[in-house]
Design a protein around this motif. Structure first.
Motif, mmCIF file in Angstrom:
data_model
loop_
_atom_site.group_PDB
_atom_site.id
_atom_site.type_symbol
_atom_site.label_atom_id
_atom_site.label_comp_id
_atom_site.label_asym_id
_atom_site.label_seq_id
_atom_site.Cartn_x
_atom_site.Cartn_y
_atom_site.Cartn_z
ATOM 1 N N LYS A 47 86.713 -50.426 -47.239
ATOM 2 C CA LYS A 47 86.747 -49.280 -48.146
ATOM 3 C C LYS A 47 87.369 -49.616 -49.488
ATOM 4 O O LYS A 47 87.168 -48.901 -50.465
ATOM 5 C CB LYS A 47 87.597 -48.161 -47.523
ATOM 6 C CG LYS A 47 86.823 -47.158 -46.712
ATOM 7 C CD LYS A 47 87.609 -45.857 -46.500
ATOM 8 C CE LYS A 47 87.658 -44.958 -47.698
ATOM 9 N NZ LYS A 47 87.299 -43.571 -47.498
ATOM 10 N N SER A 134 86.864 -41.155 -44.272
ATOM 11 C CA SER A 134 85.484 -40.868 -44.646
ATOM 12 C C SER A 134 84.789 -42.192 -44.974
ATOM 13 O O SER A 134 85.405 -43.097 -45.538
ATOM 14 C CB SER A 134 85.454 -39.912 -45.836
ATOM 15 O OG SER A 134 86.299 -40.383 -46.870
ATOM 16 N N ASN A 136 83.008 -43.695 -47.114
ATOM 17 C CA ASN A 136 82.581 -44.000 -48.484
ATOM 18 C C ASN A 136 83.489 -45.079 -49.031
ATOM 19 O O ASN A 136 84.601 -45.269 -48.526
ATOM 20 C CB ASN A 136 82.719 -42.737 -49.348
ATOM 21 C CG ASN A 136 84.111 -42.138 -49.232
ATOM 22 O OD1 ASN A 136 84.411 -41.423 -48.265
ATOM 23 N ND2 ASN A 136 84.986 -42.433 -50.181
ATOM 24 N N SER A 142 82.491 -38.263 -50.435
ATOM 25 C CA SER A 142 82.381 -38.487 -48.996
ATOM 26 C C SER A 142 80.929 -38.356 -48.550
ATOM 27 O O SER A 142 80.175 -37.558 -49.099
ATOM 28 C CB SER A 142 83.241 -37.477 -48.248
ATOM 29 O OG SER A 142 84.593 -37.646 -48.616
ATOM 30 N N GLU A 169 85.775 -32.323 -45.922
ATOM 31 C CA GLU A 169 86.620 -32.903 -44.894
ATOM 32 C C GLU A 169 87.486 -31.854 -44.197
ATOM 33 O O GLU A 169 87.592 -30.717 -44.635
ATOM 34 C CB GLU A 169 87.538 -33.977 -45.507
ATOM 35 C CG GLU A 169 86.816 -35.135 -46.156
ATOM 36 C CD GLU A 169 86.460 -34.866 -47.604
ATOM 37 O OE1 GLU A 169 86.431 -33.685 -48.036
ATOM 38 O OE2 GLU A 169 86.209 -35.846 -48.325
HETATM 39 MG MG MG Z 1 88.122 -39.731 -47.936
#
Ligand code: MG
Ligand code: TXA
Length: 310
Positions: A47, A134, A136, A142, A169
């Motif tokens: 990430k 998440s 992404n 997201s 979220e």
């Molecule tokens: Mg996030």
């Protein structure tokens, strides 16, 4: 590959310390075995996530909760009874089985029991709690569809569960100390107040002090500039040839060629991240929504994504 087979494959990968993406009812998650420090390190690396920003641990049942979290108060039990499985993340005292990398070095741990059948099945088959931010790249919107995950991580193993239901979220609440909402999310402040009337809302850093590390970082940015407006007339003054105007369905009539984000707050929340990923040229001008219920969560995300707010 059929869904059952994909879930079984993903579960096997998780047990081996690998990373997989999976759907939840909020957004797609980038999962690793929460109890395996090496596996969790891969999530941070993939990430590009700062090491002090902790991950949410996803559990499948109460027995699993007891392995990761301690000091479960009566108020926590009431929240869990009302909102689990579902999009509420609760911060508890961490148990020693959870490596400190998972919690960004903190003594507490964020936990949620997702409602999505694929997520629950995956946790069950893997037999371990799954740490998942998440799915992404850090700073991007997201993912609410498998295609969004693949846009950010073309080589990742993703279980495709279609579009996610909520589109924003989970709400994050801390019960370590005085109850406080640390991130607005799919469960509104009003709904939490039905259980904890005096809950504080601490979703922004005060000076340099952030109640949750995620508050410090840039979020949800589209690849083009985004300008957020509270007023339709101000928005109109900013329109240029390459502007894309986004607004609620009931506000479409105020503009000559705007695009609808949906009518209800639920629809707008469902659509918002996909909208931020859709446009790759020009600039986005977005007319805000009323700051109530899920509208408050949508505005929080837009304010964080925006280049400027007018
Ligand atoms: Mg996030
Ligand atoms: O809906 C969701 O919550 C999704 C799906 C995949 O479950 N996950 C998600 O994770 O949004 P992430 O990592 O993108 O956001 C987690 C947020 C961050 O703002 C982080 O700082 C905060 O929760 N957080 C996690 N653990 C925490 C802790 N121990 N104390 C304070 N904040 C914490």
């Amino acid at each position: 590959m059929n869904a059952q087979f994909k879930i079984r494959t993903a579960a096997r990968m998780l047990k081996k310390g690998e990373v997989v993406a999976f759907p939840t009812e909020t957004v797609y998650g980038l999962g690793a075995n929460a109890l395996d420090a090496n596996a969790v390190a891969k999530v941070f690396l993939l990430k590009g996530r700062p090491a002090d920003n902790p991950l949410i641990v996803h559990i499948g049942d109460d027995r699993m909760l007891a392995t990761v979290a301690g000091s479960i108060s009566p108020i926590a039990k009431r929240l869990m009874k009302r909102f689990w499985p579902g999009p509420l993340t609760i911060i508890f005292r961490k148990k020693s089985a959870v490596p400190s990398i998972t919690t960004g070095g903190r003594a507490d741990v964020a936990v949620r029991m997702p409602k999505h059948p694929v997520a629950l099945r995956l946790i069950k088959e893997a037999g371990v709690p799954i740490a998942a931010p998440s799915a992404n790249r850090s700073g991007r919107p997201s993912p609410t569809a498998a295609a969004h995950v693949l846009e950010d991580f073309p080589n990742l193993f993703v279980i495709d569960g279609g579009e996610t239901q909520h589109g924003v979220e989970s709400t994050v609440i801390s019960l370590v100390g005085k109850p406080a909402i640390l991130r607005l999310g799919a469960i509104s402040v009003e709904e939490i107040r039905e259980i904890i009337p005096a809950v504080a809302v601490k979703t922004r850093p005060v000076g340099n002090v952030a109640a949750s590390p995620g508050q410090k970082y840039k979020h949800y940015a589209p690849s083009i500039p985004l300008y957020l407006f509270r007023n339709a007339d101000t928005l109109k003054e900013h329109v240029k040839k390459d502007s894309v105007i986004l607004c609620r369905e009931q506000d479409l009539k105020r503009f000559t060629n705007a695009v609808s984000l949906g009518k209800t707050n639920e629809e707008i929340a469902h659509n918002i991240y996909a909208a931020l990923r859709t446009y790759k040229n020009g600039e986005l001008l977005i007319l805000g929504v009323p700051n109530k219920g899920l509208g408050r969560t949508v505005m929080d995300r837009l304010e964080k994504a925006a280049t400027a707010v007018f």
